[in-house]
Scaffold this active site. Structure first.
Site, PDB file in Angstrom:
ATOM      1  N   GLU A   6      -4.116  -9.036   3.537  1.00 24.14           N
ATOM      2  CA  GLU A   6      -4.905  -8.699   4.737  1.00 24.14           C
ATOM      3  C   GLU A   6      -6.083  -9.645   4.958  1.00 24.14           C
ATOM      4  O   GLU A   6      -6.404  -9.996   6.088  1.00 24.14           O
ATOM      5  CB  GLU A   6      -5.425  -7.258   4.641  1.00 24.14           C
ATOM      6  CG  GLU A   6      -4.373  -6.185   4.846  1.00 24.14           C
ATOM      7  CD  GLU A   6      -3.579  -5.837   3.590  1.00 24.14           C
ATOM      8  OE1 GLU A   6      -3.667  -6.587   2.584  1.00 24.14           O
ATOM      9  OE2 GLU A   6      -2.857  -4.832   3.609  1.00 24.14           O
TER      10      GLU A   6
ATOM     11  N   GLU B 232       0.840  -1.215   0.000  1.00 22.32           N
ATOM     12  CA  GLU B 232       0.000   0.000   0.000  1.00 22.32           C
ATOM     13  C   GLU B 232       0.866   1.253   0.000  1.00 22.32           C
ATOM     14  O   GLU B 232       0.542   2.257  -0.637  1.00 22.32           O
ATOM     15  CB  GLU B 232      -0.947  -0.005   1.199  1.00 22.32           C
ATOM     16  CG  GLU B 232      -2.075  -1.017   1.027  1.00 22.32           C
ATOM     17  CD  GLU B 232      -3.035  -1.025   2.194  1.00 22.32           C
ATOM     18  OE1 GLU B 232      -2.561  -1.243   3.328  1.00 22.32           O
ATOM     19  OE2 GLU B 232      -4.234  -0.806   1.989  1.00 22.32           O
TER      20      GLU B 232
END
Ligand code: NAI
Length: 688
Positions: free
Chosen positions: A125, A105
């Site tokens: 995630e 990210e």
């Protein structure tokens, strides 16, 4: 202090080196340091741009999960990313090793991404019960489209550099020197920003999005965070960037502290700990470069597939030439499937096939470093094989048995080198199932056990060390669970009721569907072998024996606990229901209906009690090892963290009374585990 960021200058480009060994986890110290360095770059008029790169062997391999149980310390990752996106200067992410989760990210917050050839990138995630919380769901669809983003995010897949380049997840693969090429890229962007969040979301075909969605939902058993991930990806580009990012962050924060994510973090750490085994520090394993496998049946062939796929030369021995021919076909087909699915390269597939040697004589195993026996589950047969292996194997070779239940010490005693003998208990299908129980016999050397753990790693498996004892950790607990389910049949439940209740609880399959799949005859044979030594006081359910006598051995005979229609779908069987009700009558049991909750409580009580005994007897070293075994080998729902983690979340008094009822139902000789000792401290530790 956990991590820092160094600034080095390369002309007019700042190289920001993230330094938080061993894998540059994105800790709060790293985030603080990054923010300071970004401000420094911004304020320095002699700098035109910056490169973010990791020190050591990796970029940021993920966030520091230990921080996830507590309120996250500022600055949080979105704030760091906003600073990069808000900067007037271009940032290039230079990736090597792993750029996963928050690491990727961060890279998505940069203006370009370049990776070394061996890098893996991705957003794992969802495997931890959360969703990407720093822009992943809003930015990845802008690079790869919504359908691909859904499948990448929901499976948490790791993508290698060449594939990442093809998909658009990175902009370039470094040819020679990552840092130099990243600096050149930053320089080429001078004066320009190209923020991912400002890109349009490419238009995917609705049917592709639908296919990706239904696949993701089915694979992840429709867990709430998967639904959330899909929702946020679908919102990308349809809501404003700020709104999309804020909604994603809010959901991430909620999911992060929800019970499911906590349980998944527990099992994540439990797996890491299990990988280390239970050995004194500093023990070194032996080198191993080749495998020999005795017994080319179902297990031997699949274990060979596992070793061959990982590039190890493998000799497979069977006294039966037809078994060898069947094994060759099975292994070749599995390798070819690996190539077709992209799991193996064409070269690796060819090499795997060339590395296989099939022979009928044990003598050919004399040069192998590791010998794994997978012949019939019969003690004398196995002892015979080990006595011969002892005469043939080179000094220092590791001798392992894949026995499911038998006594490792008695097998080792057939050799003159019990220190070199361990159990390596693979699960079927052995080239697919992750779990590997590494069993230390009374005389196994630490070195041999360490080698067993290293073999698991080399084969991409999750090891759990166990001591010698009937059924080790997993099969012992599963046997108690299955017995409890059989008691319920006698007491009034039907197979489909038990299976449905336990699937609703979260098991991948119900116990009777599992029995039909693996075949009822294996357990039948074992019960016959044990008939003479069986404890007469233990409750014995004869239903599966009756089914076997009727030729109902499971799916392979078209009938078991269920009938199977022409498409292989299970149907309730009137014949089986008659057998069950006759079994109840024969014991004078007045059948009554059991609701799903009672079925679940009785099954879980049996598991927890047996797990307690396994710990008391030191068959398992840690409660968390038992969680790892049940989750990885027996379809226990990962999102409940394993049976003992689950137990620690329950009302202890209620659970204790369930366990008391469960042991009473099993007969007077069934021992009760000391739940206070097991869960009193466990639950205090875990809920703290
Ligand atoms: P299998 O019956 O499919 O294969 C056994 C093979 O061993 C046969 O091909 C037979 O010809 C060969 N064999 C027997 N004696 C031999 C000898 N003296 N020398 C050379 N070859 C010999 O059995 P399966 O299912 O592969 O099981 C093998 C072992 O793995 C057993 O100990 C079993 O308990 C264990 N195991 C089985 C699992 C399963 O799901 N089937 C799971 C985990 C362990």
């Amino acid at each position: 202090m956990s991590g820092t960021v160094h600034l080095e200058r390369d002309g007019d480009v700042a190289v920001l080196i993230i330094d938080n060994p061993p894998v540059n986890a994105g800790s709060s110290d790293v985030r603080k340091a990054l923010l300071r360095r970004i401000a420094e770059v911004e304020a320095d008029a002699t700098l035109a741009g910056a490169v973010l790169i990791g020190a050591g062997k990796s970029f940021i391999a993920g966030s520091d999960l230990r921080e996830f149980d507590l309120p996250l310390e500022p600055p949080q990752l979105p704030q760091v990313i906003e600073a990069i996106e808000g900067s007037s200067k271009p940032y290039v992410a230079a990736l090597h090793g792993a750029a996963l989760g928050g690491g990727y990210e961060l890279a998505l917050g940069c203006d370009a991404r370049i990776a070394a050839p061996e890098t893996v990138v991705g957003l794992p995630e969802c495997t931890l019960g959360i969703i990407p919380g720093a822009g992943g769901t809003q930015k990845l669809p802008r690079l790869v489209g919504k359908a691909k983003a859904i499948s990448l995010i929901c499976t948490g897949g790791r993508v290698s550099s060449p594939e990442a380049l093809r998909l658009g997840m990175i902009d370039a693969v470094a040819e020679t020197d990552l840092r130099e090429e990243a600096v050149a890229l930053a320089r080429s962007l001078k004066g320009r920003k190209q923020r991912v969040i400002e890109l349009p979301v490419p238009k995917d075909k609705p049917e592709d999005i639908e296919a990706a969605t239904s696949k993701a939902v089915a694979a992840a058993r429709n867990r709430p965070h998967i639904q959330a991930a899909i929702r946020h990806v679908m919102a990308a580009g349809t809501v404003g960037a700020c709104e999309g990012l804020a909604a994603e962050r809010a959901e991430f924060q909620q999911l992060r502290v929800a019970p499911e994510a906590k349980a998944l973090r527990h099992i994540f750490f439990a797996e890491r700990e299990a990988t280390r085994g239970n050995l004194p520090a500093g023990v070194k394993g032996r080198r191993f470069e080749s495998f020999g496998i005795v017994g080319a049946g179902t297990m031997g062939a699949d274990i060979a597939t596992a070793t061959l796929q990982r590039g190890f030369p493998t000799v497979l021995v069977d006294s039966n030439s037809e078994a060898l021919a069947r094994a060759k076909a099975r292994i070749t087909a599995a390798i070819e499937r690996g190539v077709t699915s992209g799991k193996l390269s064409v070269d690796a597939g060819d090499r795997a096939k060339c590395n296989l040697v099939l022979v009928s004589e044990l003598q050919s195993l004399e040069d192998c470093d590791v010998l794994i026996e997978a012949v019939f589950e019969d003690l004398e047969t196995k002892r015979g094989v080990f006595a011969k292996l002892d005469a043939i194997a080179k000094p220092g070779a590791l001798l392992a048995t894949n026995t499911s239940y038998l006594d490792i010490d008695r097998i080792a005693a057939a050799t003159t080198r019990p220190q070199d003998v361990i159990g390596l208990h693979f699960f079927s299908p052995a080239h697919i199932m992750k779990l590997l129980e590494v069993i230390a016999g009374a005389e196994s050397s630490h070195e041999a056990v360490t080698t067993g753990l290293a073999i698991a790693k080399a084969l991409g498996k999750q090891p759990v060390q166990a001591s010698n004892g009937f059924g080790f950790i997993g099969n012992r607990i599963y046997a108690a669970y299955r017995a409890a389910c059989e008691f319920m049949l006698e007491d009034g439940a039907l197979p489909h009721e038990v299976d449905e209740a336990l699937k609703d609880f979260g098991f991948a399959m119900g116990p009777f569907a599992v029995a039909d799949m693996s075949g009822l005859d294996i357990a039948w044979r074992m019960r016959q072998q044990q008939a003479a030594t069986r404890d007469p006081a233990a409750r014995y359910v004869a239903i599966p024996d009756r089914l076997c006598e009727m030729g109902r051995l499971g799916r392979k005979t078209g009938a078991g606990y269920y009938d199977y229609d022409e498409k292989g779908r299970p149907q309730r069987s009137a014949v089986v229901e008659d057998v069950i009700s006759m079994a109840s009558d024969a014991k004078g049991i007045a059948r009554r209906s059991l609701d799903a909750r009672e079925i679940q409580r009785r099954a879980m009580a049996a598991i927890v009690n047996e797990a307690g005994l396994v710990l008391e007897e030191e068959i398992a070293a840690r409660a968390s090892d038992i969680d790892v075994v049940l989750v990885n080998g027996y379809g226990f729902p990962r999102w409940l963290g394993g049976p003992l983690y689950w137990a620690a979340q329950q009302d202890l008094e209620e659970l204790a009374s369930d366990c008391a009822a469960s042991t009473a139902a099993a007969g007077p000789s069934k021992r009760r585990a000391d739940l206070d000792a097991l869960l009193g401290s466990e639950s205090r530790n875990r809920t703290a």
